[in-house]
Design an enzyme around this catalytic site. Structure first.
Site, PDB file in Angstrom:
ATOM      1  CE  LYS A 177      -2.208  -1.211   3.780  1.00  9.20           C
ATOM      2  NZ  LYS A 177      -1.931  -2.646   3.919  1.00  9.20           N
ATOM      3  CB  THR A 178       3.582   2.413   2.233  1.00  8.04           C
ATOM      4  OG1 THR A 178       2.802   2.308   3.427  1.00  8.04           O
ATOM      5  CG2 THR A 178       4.492   3.630   2.338  1.00  8.04           C
ATOM      6  CD  GLU A 188      -0.332   3.061   3.427  1.00 12.92           C
ATOM      7  OE1 GLU A 188      -0.071   2.192   4.266  1.00 12.92           O
ATOM      8  OE2 GLU A 188       0.484   3.922   3.052  1.00 12.92           O
TER       9      GLU A 188
END
Length: 457
Positions: free
Chosen positions: A124-125, A168
């Protein structure tokens, strides 16, 4: 009955943040400050985020006391804040509306007409960072909320002037279901947070709910079986990405520079778009890049600008972040904390040509360690040496009867050094020139890397 935060945000002026310096809290505070709210905050530890907020004119107190909330009309706290926190107790005792961070985050996503929510068990990051970097370099002036610090903006978040928010969206305890994505990006769906979800079926169900909330498009990993199950009944526009040629966005002619940095040709809907050269190592970043390209091009960014930004992208903080070379030892720090992430990261590390790889891992939460013990033992057996600390329980009490020694007992390359000081002493005595030391985990294991570097200096 809990009051509606969206309605309250139209009425209140002054908001207090408990734990304002956290990577998830700081960007939200910055966005609200831009929208004209009066803010205050507290935290237990000083840091870069605190300095940044103070430089903007937001008063932040170190230490948490009931008087810190004086004048607040709303109080925001993180999931890590315990129920007996003095500020939280005082707020509830004074009937000041209190909301967990995820509720505020959800309300903020509804302030932006174009919210891109990036979810997935892993990556995600990185993908949120990639999309943000593309949008910034393309002059799209986005706002962003990222789980790691992105070097190009030197921050976990960004407050832009456009209508686009890149964020996110974390599945932990279904927090992402509080958000309102216009575009949902789904990277993968895997077993994690089983203390909450109980089984993979429930996890897929939650990702399906998130996907069906998207109003404009769902951009998803067409190579991932669980993701396909999560998006099977989505009615909005669907865009797939992946290595497989059947995906809407895919790649071919993959070449490796120095054995670790991918260069590949991108195709979209059967048309060749051009070449991408990555500056972050590992096979997994090919998929991440395809996801970012699909999301950015869906926003109207030309491929050439996507490709240029990805070449400049050097990773987010704690994502295979090279801290330097000290007395011949290369030190890297990474956020990997789930067996799948560790497998990818350590597999990449072993291909980089170092003499030996020392993996320093801090297990995070008793439940995850217990439920995935065999998987942890298997993937942590990949490096030459695995150096372990005690489990960081975080929000949990050890009712699981699990310890790091249980993990060590299943491995042949492992040593339990218990503390960061023990880790540093072991590394000083055993790691040498030509070796790679990589600290791994989502807790505070990065502190051990810093301590080790100081010793080497």
């Amino acid at each position: 009955m809990e009051k509606n935060i969206d309605n309250l945000l139209k009425e209140v002026k002054r908001i207090h943040f408990i734990g304002i310096g956290g990577s998830g809290m700081c960007p939200l505070a910055e966005i609200l400050y831009r929208f004209g709210y009066e803010l205050s905050g507290s935290d237990n530890n000083p840091g870069d985020n605190i300095d940044k907020l103070r430089s903007m004119g937001i008063p932040v107190v170190i230490g948490q006391k009931p008087e810190n909330i004086e004048g607040a009309q709303m109080v925001i706290y993180t999931a890590a804040i315990l129920p007996d926190n003095p500020e939280l107790v005082a707020a509830k005792g004074s009937d000041i509306p209190t909301f967990e961070r995820a509720k505020l985050f959800g309300a903020i996503t509804r302030m932006y007409p174009d919210c891109i929510g990036v979810c997935g068990t892993h990556g995600k990051t990185t993908v949120t960072s990639m999309i943000t970097q593309i949008m910034v370099e393309a002059g799209r002036d986005p706002s962003a909320v990222i789980g790691g610090k992105l070097p190009v903006i030197d921050s976990h978040g960004l407050v832009g002037q456009s209508e686009t928010l890149v964020c996110e969206a974390c599945e932990f305890n279904d927090h992402f279901l509080d958000l309102s994505p216009d575009v949902a990006v789904i990277l993968n769906v895997d077993e994690d947070h089983l203390e909450y979800f109980k089984n993979l079926g429930n996890i897929i169900k939650s990702f399906n709910t998130f996907a069906t909330m998207a109003t404009k498009a769902v951009i998803y990993n067409g190579d991932d079986e669980n993701t396909l199950a999560a998006v099977c009944d989505v009615k909005t526009k669907k865009i797939s990405f992946g290595r497989g040629a059947e995906n809407d966005y895919s790649c071919r002619d993959v070449e490796w520079v120095n054995g670790s940095y991918a260069c590949f040709t991108v195709t979209a809907y059967g048309e060749t778009l051009g070449t991408v050269e990555l500056s972050v190592p590992g096979e997994h970043n090919i998929i991440d890049a395809l996801a970012a390209i699909a999301a950015a091009m869906n926003e109207g960014v030309p491929f050439e600008q996507c490709s240029a930004a990805l070449k400049h992208f050097g990773g987010a903080s704690r994502r295979f972040e090279k801290l330097g070379v000290f007395k011949g030892v290369t030190v890297v720090d990474d956020y990997a904390h789930h067996p799948k992430e560790l497998e990818v990261t350590l597999g990449c590390a072993m291909k980089l040509g170092y003499k030996r790889v020392f993996a320093v891992f801090q297990p995070f939460t008793f439940s995850r360690t217990k439920m995935l013990l065999d998987d942890f033992a298997r993937v942590l057996s990949v490096p030459d040496v695995c150096v372990l600390t005690e489990i960081m329980g975080s929000r949990e009490v050890n009712t699981f009867g699990i310890s790091t020694d249980d993990l060590v007992g299943k491995m042949n390359n492992a040593v339990n050094c218990h503390t960061f000081e023990g880790v540093v002493n072991y590394l000083v005595e055993n790691a040498g020139e030509g070796d790679l030391v990589i600290t791994l985990g989502c807790g505070d294991i990065y502190k051990a890397a810093k301590m080790y570097i100081e010793r080497l200096k």
